[in-house]
Design a protein around this motif. Structure first.
Motif, PDB file in Angstrom:
ATOM      1  N   GLY A   1      40.081  62.192  71.592  1.00 57.64           N
ATOM      2  CA  GLY A   1      40.762  62.040  70.320  1.00 57.64           C
ATOM      3  C   GLY A   1      40.824  63.341  69.563  1.00 57.64           C
ATOM      4  O   GLY A   1      40.335  64.366  70.025  1.00 57.64           O
ATOM      5  N   ASP A   2      41.422  63.296  68.397  1.00 57.57           N
ATOM      6  CA  ASP A   2      41.555  64.488  67.564  1.00 57.57           C
ATOM      7  C   ASP A   2      40.305  64.654  66.704  1.00 57.57           C
ATOM      8  O   ASP A   2      39.756  63.676  66.205  1.00 57.57           O
ATOM      9  CB  ASP A   2      42.778  64.370  66.659  1.00 57.57           C
ATOM     10  CG  ASP A   2      44.071  64.300  67.451  1.00 57.57           C
ATOM     11  OD1 ASP A   2      44.043  64.626  68.644  1.00 57.57           O
ATOM     12  OD2 ASP A   2      45.090  63.916  66.877  1.00 57.57           O
ATOM     13  N   SER A   3      39.884  65.904  66.541  1.00 57.64           N
ATOM     14  CA  SER A   3      38.679  66.135  65.756  1.00 57.64           C
ATOM     15  C   SER A   3      38.653  67.565  65.242  1.00 57.64           C
ATOM     16  O   SER A   3      39.360  68.438  65.745  1.00 57.64           O
ATOM     17  CB  SER A   3      37.428  65.872  66.601  1.00 57.64           C
ATOM     18  OG  SER A   3      37.366  66.776  67.688  1.00 57.64           O
ATOM     19  N   VAL A   4      37.822  67.766  64.223  1.00 56.55           N
ATOM     20  CA  VAL A   4      37.533  69.112  63.746  1.00 56.55           C
ATOM     21  C   VAL A   4      36.027  69.328  63.820  1.00 56.55           C
ATOM     22  O   VAL A   4      35.241  68.381  63.756  1.00 56.55           O
ATOM     23  CB  VAL A   4      38.020  69.346  62.295  1.00 56.55           C
ATOM     24  CG1 VAL A   4      39.530  69.340  62.230  1.00 56.55           C
ATOM     25  CG2 VAL A   4      37.421  68.327  61.340  1.00 56.55           C
ATOM     26  N   VAL A   5      35.624  70.593  63.968  1.00 59.65           N
ATOM     27  CA  VAL A   5      34.216  70.951  64.060  1.00 59.65           C
ATOM     28  C   VAL A   5      33.930  72.069  63.079  1.00 59.65           C
ATOM     29  O   VAL A   5      34.589  73.113  63.102  1.00 59.65           O
ATOM     30  CB  VAL A   5      33.840  71.417  65.489  1.00 59.65           C
ATOM     31  CG1 VAL A   5      32.384  71.843  65.546  1.00 59.65           C
ATOM     32  CG2 VAL A   5      34.115  70.317  66.497  1.00 59.65           C
ATOM     33  N   GLN A   6      32.966  71.828  62.198  1.00 52.43           N
ATOM     34  CA  GLN A   6      32.448  72.860  61.310  1.00 52.43           C
ATOM     35  C   GLN A   6      30.998  73.099  61.697  1.00 52.43           C
ATOM     36  O   GLN A   6      30.215  72.160  61.769  1.00 52.43           O
ATOM     37  CB  GLN A   6      32.511  72.413  59.846  1.00 52.43           C
ATOM     38  CG  GLN A   6      33.905  72.376  59.268  1.00 52.43           C
ATOM     39  CD  GLN A   6      33.897  71.870  57.840  1.00 52.43           C
ATOM     40  OE1 GLN A   6      34.348  70.772  57.564  1.00 52.43           O
ATOM     41  NE2 GLN A   6      33.382  72.674  56.926  1.00 52.43           N
ATOM     42  N   THR A   7      30.653  74.362  61.953  1.00 52.94           N
ATOM     43  CA  THR A   7      29.313  74.654  62.472  1.00 52.94           C
ATOM     44  C   THR A   7      28.294  74.947  61.379  1.00 52.94           C
ATOM     45  O   THR A   7      27.105  74.748  61.577  1.00 52.94           O
ATOM     46  CB  THR A   7      29.371  75.848  63.439  1.00 52.94           C
ATOM     47  OG1 THR A   7      30.008  76.948  62.776  1.00 52.94           O
ATOM     48  CG2 THR A   7      30.169  75.481  64.685  1.00 52.94           C
ATOM     49  N   GLU A   8      28.749  75.454  60.232  1.00 57.21           N
ATOM     50  CA  GLU A   8      27.795  75.874  59.207  1.00 57.21           C
ATOM     51  C   GLU A   8      27.175  74.698  58.461  1.00 57.21           C
ATOM     52  O   GLU A   8      27.823  73.675  58.266  1.00 57.21           O
ATOM     53  CB  GLU A   8      28.463  76.774  58.156  1.00 57.21           C
ATOM     54  CG  GLU A   8      28.872  78.129  58.650  1.00 57.21           C
ATOM     55  CD  GLU A   8      30.245  78.116  59.282  1.00 57.21           C
ATOM     56  OE1 GLU A   8      30.622  79.155  59.818  1.00 57.21           O
ATOM     57  OE2 GLU A   8      30.914  77.079  59.252  1.00 57.21           O
ATOM     58  N   GLY A   9      25.961  74.910  58.031  1.00 55.80           N
ATOM     59  CA  GLY A   9      25.378  74.070  57.008  1.00 55.80           C
ATOM     60  C   GLY A   9      25.562  74.798  55.682  1.00 55.80           C
ATOM     61  O   GLY A   9      26.631  75.313  55.381  1.00 55.80           O
ATOM     62  N   GLU A  10      24.497  74.860  54.917  1.00 54.15           N
ATOM     63  CA  GLU A  10      24.555  75.544  53.632  1.00 54.15           C
ATOM     64  C   GLU A  10      24.652  77.048  53.843  1.00 54.15           C
ATOM     65  O   GLU A  10      23.971  77.614  54.698  1.00 54.15           O
ATOM     66  CB  GLU A  10      23.297  75.214  52.813  1.00 54.15           C
ATOM     67  CG  GLU A  10      23.321  75.756  51.413  1.00 54.15           C
ATOM     68  CD  GLU A  10      22.144  75.252  50.583  1.00 54.15           C
ATOM     69  OE1 GLU A  10      22.085  75.606  49.397  1.00 54.15           O
ATOM     70  OE2 GLU A  10      21.306  74.527  51.126  1.00 54.15           O
ATOM     71  N   VAL A  11      25.526  77.697  53.091  1.00 57.63           N
ATOM     72  CA  VAL A  11      25.687  79.144  53.155  1.00 57.63           C
ATOM     73  C   VAL A  11      25.329  79.711  51.787  1.00 57.63           C
ATOM     74  O   VAL A  11      25.863  79.270  50.767  1.00 57.63           O
ATOM     75  CB  VAL A  11      27.135  79.525  53.524  1.00 57.63           C
ATOM     76  CG1 VAL A  11      27.311  81.045  53.540  1.00 57.63           C
ATOM     77  CG2 VAL A  11      27.512  78.938  54.877  1.00 57.63           C
ATOM     78  N   LEU A  12      24.418  80.671  51.772  1.00 58.58           N
ATOM     79  CA  LEU A  12      24.000  81.300  50.518  1.00 58.58           C
ATOM     80  C   LEU A  12      24.618  82.686  50.424  1.00 58.58           C
ATOM     81  O   LEU A  12      24.419  83.523  51.311  1.00 58.58           O
ATOM     82  CB  LEU A  12      22.469  81.406  50.449  1.00 58.58           C
ATOM     83  CG  LEU A  12      21.711  80.079  50.462  1.00 58.58           C
ATOM     84  CD1 LEU A  12      20.206  80.327  50.493  1.00 58.58           C
ATOM     85  CD2 LEU A  12      22.076  79.251  49.236  1.00 58.58           C
ATOM     86  N   LEU A  13      25.384  82.924  49.363  1.00 56.13           N
ATOM     87  CA  LEU A  13      26.048  84.200  49.162  1.00 56.13           C
ATOM     88  C   LEU A  13      25.753  84.723  47.769  1.00 56.13           C
ATOM     89  O   LEU A  13      25.449  83.959  46.860  1.00 56.13           O
ATOM     90  CB  LEU A  13      27.567  84.038  49.309  1.00 56.13           C
ATOM     91  CG  LEU A  13      28.097  83.605  50.683  1.00 56.13           C
ATOM     92  CD1 LEU A  13      29.587  83.301  50.583  1.00 56.13           C
ATOM     93  CD2 LEU A  13      27.846  84.670  51.718  1.00 56.13           C
ATOM     94  N   SER A  14      25.887  86.027  47.609  1.00 53.91           N
ATOM     95  CA  SER A  14      25.794  86.639  46.292  1.00 53.91           C
ATOM     96  C   SER A  14      27.201  86.861  45.740  1.00 53.91           C
ATOM     97  O   SER A  14      28.171  86.961  46.502  1.00 53.91           O
ATOM     98  CB  SER A  14      25.073  87.992  46.384  1.00 53.91           C
ATOM     99  OG  SER A  14      23.758  87.813  46.868  1.00 53.91           O
TER     100      SER A  14
END
Length: 107
Positions: A1-14
């Motif tokens: 089927g169709d799907s998307v994948v996001q690998t990141e969890g929380e990202v901390l940036l300045s």
């Protein structure tokens, strides 16, 4: 089927850092691709979209390019602000080519 994948969890940036949120997709057709943003205490809202290959979606200094060769739709922003703190979702809806010409849109 169709799907998307996001690998990141929380990202901390300045403040002032560049942001990239990866999104890869799998689809048998030619999907429209979307990024949604959900700010703290609020519901998700559409940030940007692209409807065909090599389209670039952009909004509020965010952009994402629909790359069919790498099946990716990575969200990028050159310089983040504190107000960009949020949850970002990648999504797709597919377009299936019909046998009678034209296209059927599945929403």
């Amino acid at each position: 089927g169709d799907s998307v994948v996001q690998t990141e969890g929380e990202v901390l940036l300045s403040e002032g850092d560049s942001l990239t949120v990866n999104c890869s997709y799998e689809s048998t057709g030619y999907p429209s691709l979307f990024w949604y943003v959900q700010y703290p205490g609020k519901g998700p809202e559409l940030l940007l979209k692209a409807t065909k290959g090599n389209d670039k979606g952009s909004n509020k200094d965010f952009e994402a390019i629909y790359r069919t060769e790498t099946t990716s739709f990575h969200l990028e922003k050159g310089s983040v602000r504190e107000s960009d703190s949020a949850v970002y979702f990648c999504a797709l809806s597919d377009t299936v080519t019909g046998t009678a010409g034209g296209a059927e849109h599945k929403l």
